[in-house]
Motif scaffolding. Structure first.
Motif, PDB file in Angstrom:
ATOM      1  N   HIS C 106      32.885  41.681  46.932  1.00 24.91           N
ATOM      2  CA  HIS C 106      33.461  43.012  46.766  1.00 24.91           C
ATOM      3  C   HIS C 106      33.606  43.693  48.130  1.00 24.91           C
ATOM      4  O   HIS C 106      34.633  44.322  48.423  1.00 24.91           O
ATOM      5  CB  HIS C 106      32.574  43.850  45.849  1.00 24.91           C
ATOM      6  CG  HIS C 106      33.096  45.235  45.606  1.00 24.91           C
ATOM      7  ND1 HIS C 106      34.202  45.470  44.820  1.00 24.91           N
ATOM      8  CD2 HIS C 106      32.688  46.446  46.059  1.00 24.91           C
ATOM      9  CE1 HIS C 106      34.447  46.774  44.791  1.00 24.91           C
ATOM     10  NE2 HIS C 106      33.541  47.386  45.540  1.00 24.91           N
ATOM     11  N   GLN C 110      36.801  45.263  49.988  1.00 22.58           N
ATOM     12  CA  GLN C 110      36.809  46.665  50.439  1.00 22.58           C
ATOM     13  C   GLN C 110      37.221  46.770  51.908  1.00 22.58           C
ATOM     14  O   GLN C 110      37.987  47.658  52.289  1.00 22.58           O
ATOM     15  CB  GLN C 110      35.419  47.299  50.256  1.00 22.58           C
ATOM     16  CG  GLN C 110      34.984  47.489  48.818  1.00 22.58           C
ATOM     17  CD  GLN C 110      35.739  48.612  48.142  1.00 22.58           C
ATOM     18  OE1 GLN C 110      36.770  48.372  47.516  1.00 22.58           O
ATOM     19  NE2 GLN C 110      35.247  49.829  48.272  1.00 22.58           N
ATOM     20  N   SER C 199      28.286  47.395  46.066  1.00 21.73           N
ATOM     21  CA  SER C 199      28.248  46.256  45.146  1.00 21.73           C
ATOM     22  C   SER C 199      27.678  45.020  45.841  1.00 21.73           C
ATOM     23  O   SER C 199      28.025  44.705  46.978  1.00 21.73           O
ATOM     24  CB  SER C 199      29.655  45.940  44.654  1.00 21.73           C
ATOM     25  OG  SER C 199      29.668  44.682  43.991  1.00 21.73           O
ATOM     26  N   TYR C 201      28.261  42.099  44.560  1.00 23.29           N
ATOM     27  CA  TYR C 201      29.087  40.967  44.120  1.00 23.29           C
ATOM     28  C   TYR C 201      29.580  40.200  45.340  1.00 23.29           C
ATOM     29  O   TYR C 201      30.267  40.744  46.206  1.00 23.29           O
ATOM     30  CB  TYR C 201      30.273  41.451  43.287  1.00 23.29           C
ATOM     31  CG  TYR C 201      31.019  40.292  42.647  1.00 23.29           C
ATOM     32  CD1 TYR C 201      30.517  39.673  41.502  1.00 23.29           C
ATOM     33  CD2 TYR C 201      32.184  39.791  43.203  1.00 23.29           C
ATOM     34  CE1 TYR C 201      31.175  38.598  40.928  1.00 23.29           C
ATOM     35  CE2 TYR C 201      32.852  38.717  42.633  1.00 23.29           C
ATOM     36  CZ  TYR C 201      32.337  38.131  41.495  1.00 23.29           C
ATOM     37  OH  TYR C 201      32.985  37.052  40.931  1.00 23.29           O
ATOM     38  N   ASP C 234      31.332  49.078  41.246  1.00 20.25           N
ATOM     39  CA  ASP C 234      32.054  47.830  41.023  1.00 20.25           C
ATOM     40  C   ASP C 234      31.581  47.258  39.690  1.00 20.25           C
ATOM     41  O   ASP C 234      30.404  46.956  39.516  1.00 20.25           O
ATOM     42  CB  ASP C 234      31.751  46.850  42.172  1.00 20.25           C
ATOM     43  CG  ASP C 234      32.346  45.475  41.933  1.00 20.25           C
ATOM     44  OD1 ASP C 234      33.294  45.359  41.121  1.00 20.25           O
ATOM     45  OD2 ASP C 234      31.860  44.505  42.552  1.00 20.25           O
ATOM     46  N   ARG C 236      31.790  44.511  38.497  1.00 15.85           N
ATOM     47  CA  ARG C 236      31.300  43.121  38.531  1.00 15.85           C
ATOM     48  C   ARG C 236      29.829  43.032  38.915  1.00 15.85           C
ATOM     49  O   ARG C 236      29.252  41.947  38.905  1.00 15.85           O
ATOM     50  CB  ARG C 236      32.148  42.300  39.510  1.00 15.85           C
ATOM     51  CG  ARG C 236      33.601  42.184  39.065  1.00 15.85           C
ATOM     52  CD  ARG C 236      34.428  41.504  40.118  1.00 15.85           C
ATOM     53  NE  ARG C 236      34.412  42.269  41.367  1.00 15.85           N
ATOM     54  CZ  ARG C 236      35.046  41.900  42.469  1.00 15.85           C
ATOM     55  NH1 ARG C 236      35.729  40.785  42.484  1.00 15.85           N
ATOM     56  NH2 ARG C 236      34.991  42.637  43.555  1.00 15.85           N
ATOM     57  N   SER C 240      25.363  48.080  39.992  1.00  9.56           N
ATOM     58  CA  SER C 240      26.134  49.044  40.775  1.00  9.56           C
ATOM     59  C   SER C 240      26.117  50.384  40.031  1.00  9.56           C
ATOM     60  O   SER C 240      26.208  50.416  38.813  1.00  9.56           O
ATOM     61  CB  SER C 240      27.555  48.485  40.904  1.00  9.56           C
ATOM     62  OG  SER C 240      28.456  49.457  41.321  1.00  9.56           O
TER      63      SER C 240
END
Lengths: 96, 497, 487
Positions: C106, C110, C199, C201, C234, C236, C240
């Motif tokens: 993630h 970003q 996040s 992820y 996030d 995922r 988060s």
């Protein structure tokens, strides 16, 4: 203190093939660390709830929707051994 | 020797979600196209994280309600650690000490004795399925293959108490479970495809000198057919009886044994013990957060439930007057069949009539055509309208069969049959019961006047009412359809007044 | 213009007004990496072609008048335990030496959507396990202030890269101090956000309930800018937290009126270096001089934090690292007897000694008969540690103390004494156990010219307050403008 058998048992559970020397060394180091963490024995936690999660979050869900999967060659791209369709591993023995 | 078999089952059921439990890969049985339903999450790639599929939890809670399980308002996810090539993270996300449901029961009736028992359930919990390993069958020790399409499929584990006492009861329990889960549409419970799988824990309580001695528990793994479950348990009981007679080992004398089932040879066989005693090292999965469910949310799920098979059987017997046998035959065919029956009944207003037709005429057609009720060309509404005419006395049962045959013929020819088709067939074939008393009277008179019937006419006049039967038959043939009761009365009146 | 001597603010202004292009900026850092990269050893891989292409794309967007992200054209050194699609992500481990992720973390996404330039993947302690980056199986990273010394760890590569001005920004991960401690050792700003702020992820997990990704920069404003670009919810990552991300860089210059600073007495205990002690106390005096109310506060369970941390972190790590078994990715041993032996042999070859040690400790702490005594006990003490912070933060806005009891130690100095190495995390790990944010800012130098860090901590999701407090100090001092000289 951990006996050599204890250390070997942990190594087996951890799936780590350790030499005699490593077993002895790690055994000693683990022993030292366990002696150190015994400091927690002096803390009274009889009234304390365990804290597995630090963020106050619950019920994180996703909707039941499909998303594209990876193409097979991507899924297998890091595999140590593959025939292009499957991950390959040495024969698994199921039966006696 | 006297003994009681003690049997507990662990049943795994895949849930009918669109996507997997923790990722968006499709949840589809797809063994021919390996490793195409995979992503970073279900391959367990470094850095990937699971996110819970809400529908999987909803289906699980629905199932728990059907199994009379208590639902927890708080539940969480734990990691169960073990190594196997079909488990990419080397831990399975499962539930350990706080499953979402606990303490339930399933009622089963044994066909052999008619006895009804309650099998208690310890718990049901949700977990992720593993992938599939395929072994080299050549015997040359080739590599095993790993397919992760199935990895991460939502899997419900249902664990019974050791309440089961014979192989038949185990099979019936499993059949009832499948029926129930199919009724509530949470799983297709296809044992061949592995969407329902069963392990059985079997041992004996040997009764000796007023003592009850438990023998070692054996877990028979991966039973993949109903017949297999029954046969494996039967075999295992016999084997354990022999084992007791030879070595007299009690529970605790040896570690729990795991055995496989060889369906071809009809035998269980010892599986190799694990290298080390299992230590799953359960702990709360830090990647997943706890789940809370309010009573209101649970009630909303409960409101979506259908009538369960057991309740349906009872209501067919108590409210519609069906025999227990007929009620079971209809309910056990599955929800669509029972729904069809319910609609026929509601249209015609006579459950018994509906049951007779469904279990005989309709079932015969389904068998001949090798189709399911959903594929049957005569809808419940149409069949209901045929039976309604019979019930109201508009046509005879025999005429009803003629209508039914004609409906089938028309739909085989590609016509969509409807309630109007029923009326048209009755009119075309003149199957409506004769209502014109003048015509009926004339037909009766003709039969009485027929020389051949002189003897019967005399007998009726002399008070032998049973002699009236052949006369009614002739009148009915003449009229093609009439109310047999009133014809009978009219003949008797004519001859005895 | 002296590109590599500039702050992120100066670079953004210069690119905006056309003094330099994004390609100029990236090229300048690539040149710096070519000249000094091997001296410092900050990078495991340098994304030369890719970063120039990303920079060229920023220039194209700018000339076409398209909208640009907040980090447009700024090179970032990304710790090599964060997945970058198509770029190898090794975790500095023999186990993943050849691993190329088929997906982006993630944070990577970003950074890309902020138009940042990923200039390379930075070295770390293997799987982020360590406090010196010496546990990297692939490379030695040196402290830019004195190459005989360690850069700290585990995000030592990112910290050294920013400290040596091989990149203006860096991304690290902090499980027990792995951003703040190397920031302190390398003389840069480094921040661990609140657990759930960024996040995870795509961050290769070490200890999932403690890991958090965070920024490095040469100054507080750059740190704020990078944080606001990577933070946020996030779906995922189930852990988060869905909270809006403030515009940290817009408010960072606003001083906090009536700031209350709590000085954590336990962080100045036995074993604290006298230079560290005096520098940090002098830093606290700066706050006094700015009118802040300074008081002593206590976190009474601090002495249990290291033990609690190692039990929880290693337990989770033993599970997180179980997946490296030579089946689906990663190293597989050449020689083995059967499948189970293949697992054990692959893992023995693929993992270094520290990773093995922690896996062993974690497996033991979770094993039957011991998990109540070790793992579960640690979870309970963890709550007491969190309660300490909640209590302390009732009366003060931020907590202050040293980031690390000592300046950077020498490479090799503590390698044979894992417990002593663990104890160097004493001031940082409590924040991970409590899930609160913390920042390390340059606050002076030791007598042997090694940087010293001031650590500030605040309550959950109070990053804005933390950054403003850090900036108040930075504004009054010039420590962050000092640059190392090395050859």
């Amino acid at each position: 203190m951990l006996s050599p058998e204890d250390v070997q048992k942990v190594a087996t559970l951890a799936r780590l093939k350790l030499s005699e020397e490593e077993l002895e060394q790690i055994g000693q180091q683990l022993g030292g660390i366990l002696d150190y963490v015994a400091v927690l024995d002096e803390v009274d936690v009889s009234e304390v709830e365990p804290m597995a999660h630090v963020a106050d979050v619950s019920n994180a869900f996703r909707a039941d929707e499909t998303r594209p999967s990876l193409p097979r060659e991507k899924s297998l791209s890091n595999a140590p051994k593959t025939d292009g369709k499957y991950f390959l591993v040495p024969q698994i023995l199921e039966n006696a | 020797m006297e003994f009681t078999p003690i049997i507990g089952l662990e049943v795994h059921v895949q849930l009918l979600t669109k996507s997997k439990l923790f990722c968006g890969c499709p949840n589809l049985f797809n063994p021919d196209n390996p490793n195409v339903q995979t992503c970073p999450v279900c391959i367990g790639l470094p850095g990937s994280l699971p996110v819970m599929n809400q529908e999987a939890l909803r289906l699980s809670q629905k199932t728990a309600m059907a199994l009379n399980l208590n639902l927890a308002n708080f539940t969480k996810w734990d990691r169960k650690q073990y190594y196997y090539p079909d488990l990419p993270k080397a831990y399975q996300i499962s539930q350990f000490d706080l499953p979402f449901s606990y303490d339930g029961w399933v009622e089963v009736t044994l066909p052999s004795s008619g006895e009804t028992t309650k099998v208690r359930l310890i718990r049901a919990h949700l977990e992720e399925d593993a992938g599939k390993n395929m072994h080299d069958e050549s015997g040359r020790g080739g590599d095993s293959k790993v397919d992760l399409n199935r990895t991460g499929t939502p899997l419900l584990e249902i664990v019974s108490e050791p309440d089961i006492r014979c192989a038949e009861e185990a099979r019936v329990f499993l059949e009832e479970l499948r029926l129930l889960l199919r009724y509530i549409e949470v799983s297709d419970c296809n044992m061949q495809e592995g969407s329902m799988r069963c392990d059985a824990n079997v041992n004996l309580h040997v009764h000796e000198d007023g003592e009850k001695i438990p023998t070692p528990i054996v877990e028979v793994k991966n039973l993949n057919s109903f017949r297999g479950v029954e046969a494996a348990i039967e075999y295992e009981i016999k084997r354990q009886v022999k084992a007791w007679e030879t070595d007299r080992k009690r529970i605790g004398d040896v570690p729990k044994e795991t055995r496989g089932w060889d369906a071809d040879r009809g035998q269980t066989f010892a599986q190799r013990g694990k290298e080390d005693a299992a230590d799953y090292r359960y702990f709360p999965d830090p990647d997943l957060v706890p789940v809370t469910t309010t009573d209101e949310q649970l009630e909303a799920i409960r409101a979506t439930l259908c009538v369960f098979p057991a309740d349906r059987r009872k209501s067919y017997v108590n409210d519609l007057g069906l025999s227990e046998y007929d009620a079971s035959v209809i309910v056990d065919q599955g929800r669509e069949y029972a729904d069809y029956f319910d609609e026929v009944t509601s249209v015609c207003g006579d459950g018994k009539q509906a049951a007779n037709w469904l279990t005989q005429d309709v079932q015969r057609e389904l068998n001949d055509r090798k189709i399911e009720i959903a594929e049957f060309s005569i809808s419940a509404a149409v069949l209901g309208s045929v039976l309604q005419k019979i019930v109201k006395g508009d046509i005879t049962i025999k005429s009803g069969r003629e209508v039914f045959a004609e409906l089938l013929k028309q739909s085989d020819d590609g016509t969509t049959v409807s309630a109007e088709s029923v009326d048209a067939i009755i009119a075309d074939k003149g199957l409506g019961k004769e209502q014109d008393t003048g015509k009926i009277d004339a037909a009766i008179q003709a039969v009485i006047d027929n020389e051949r019937n002189a003897k019967a006419v005399e007998d009726v006049r002399g008070g032998k009412q049973q002699a009236v039967g052949p006369l009614i038959g002739q009148v009915m043939r003449e009229l093609k359809g009439a109310d047999a009761g009133s014809v009978r009365q009219m003949i008797i009146d004519k001859l005895t007044s | 213009m002296d590109i590599t001597g500039s702050t992120t603010g100066q670079l953004l202004d210069a690119m905006q007004d056309g003094t330099v292009s994004a390609v100029d900026v990236t090229q300048a850092y690539l040149d710096e990496i070519s000249a000094h990269g091997e001296t410092i050893g900050a990078f495991l891989s340098v994304n030369s072609e890719g970063s120039l292409a990303q920079a060229a794309e920023v220039d194209r967007k700018r000339s076409a008048g398209e909208a640009l992200g907040k980090l447009a054209g700024l090179p970032v050194a990304v710790k090599d335990n964060i997945c970058t699609k198509g770029l190898s992500t090794t975790c500095a481990s023999r186990m993943l030496e050849n691993f190329v992720p088929p997906y982006d973390a993630h944070v990577t996404t970003q950074l890309q959507s902020a138009d940042a330039v990923i200039i390379g993947k930075a070295n770390l302690d293997e799987f982020a396990m360590g406090s010196s980056t010496e546990n990297s199986a692939l490379k030695v990273t040196r402290n830019p202030w004195n190459t005989d010394h360690a850069p700290g760890g585990s995000s030592g590569g990112s910290a050294a890269a920013v400290g040596a001005r091989l990149a203006p920004l860096g991304i690290g991960s902090d499980t027990g101090g792995s951003i703040r401690q190397p920031a302190s050792f390398c003389g840069v700003v480094g921040m661990k956000p609140t657990y759930g702020r960024v996040s995870r992820y795509g961050l290769v997990a070490f200890a999932s309930s403690l890991d958090q990704i965070g920024p490095f920069a040469t100054d507080v404003t750059g740190t704020a800018r990078l944080l606001e670009s990577i933070a946020g919810y996030d779906a995922r990552d189930s852990t988060s937290v869905d909270q809006p991300v403030p515009n940290y860089s817009a408010t960072v210059d606003q001083p906090l009126e009536g700031l209350r600073v709590g000085v954590v007495s336990e962080f100045f205990g036995d074993g604290i270096d006298s230079d560290v002690d005096s520098s940090v106390r002098a830093a606290i005096d700066v706050y006094r001089s700015l009118g802040a109310e300074v008081s002593e506060v206590s976190l009474p369970h601090t002495k249990y934090a290291v033990a609690t941390y190692y039990l929880i972190a290693c337990s989770e790590a033993s599970s997180n690292l179980a997946r490296y078994d030579g089946v689906h990715y990663g190293r597989r041993a050449e020689q083995f007897e059967n499948m189970i032996d293949m697992y054990a042999a692959s893992r023995a070859e693929g993992f270094g000694p520290e990773v093995k040690r922690r896996i062993m400790l974690g497996v033991f702490a979770l094993s039957e008969g011991y998990s109540d005594q070790y793992y579960l006990k640690a979870l309970k003490v963890r709550r007491l540690i969190r309660n300490d912070f909640d209590t302390a933060l009732e009366n003060v806005d931020v907590l202050a103390g040293p980031t690390c009891p000592t300046p950077a130690f020498k490479i090799g100095e503590l390698v044979d004494d894992p417990l002593q190495m663990y104890l160097s995390d004493i001031c940082t790990i409590s924040a991970n156990l409590a899930g609160i944010p913390g920042v390390s800012v340059p606050a002076g130098f030791s007598s042997n010219a090694l940087p010293i860090g001031l650590q500030l901590l605040a309550g959950p999701f109070e990053e804005e307050k933390l950054l403003r407090a850090a900036r108040m100090f930075e504004r009054e001092t010039d420590w962050h403008t000092k640059r190392p000289t090395f050859s």
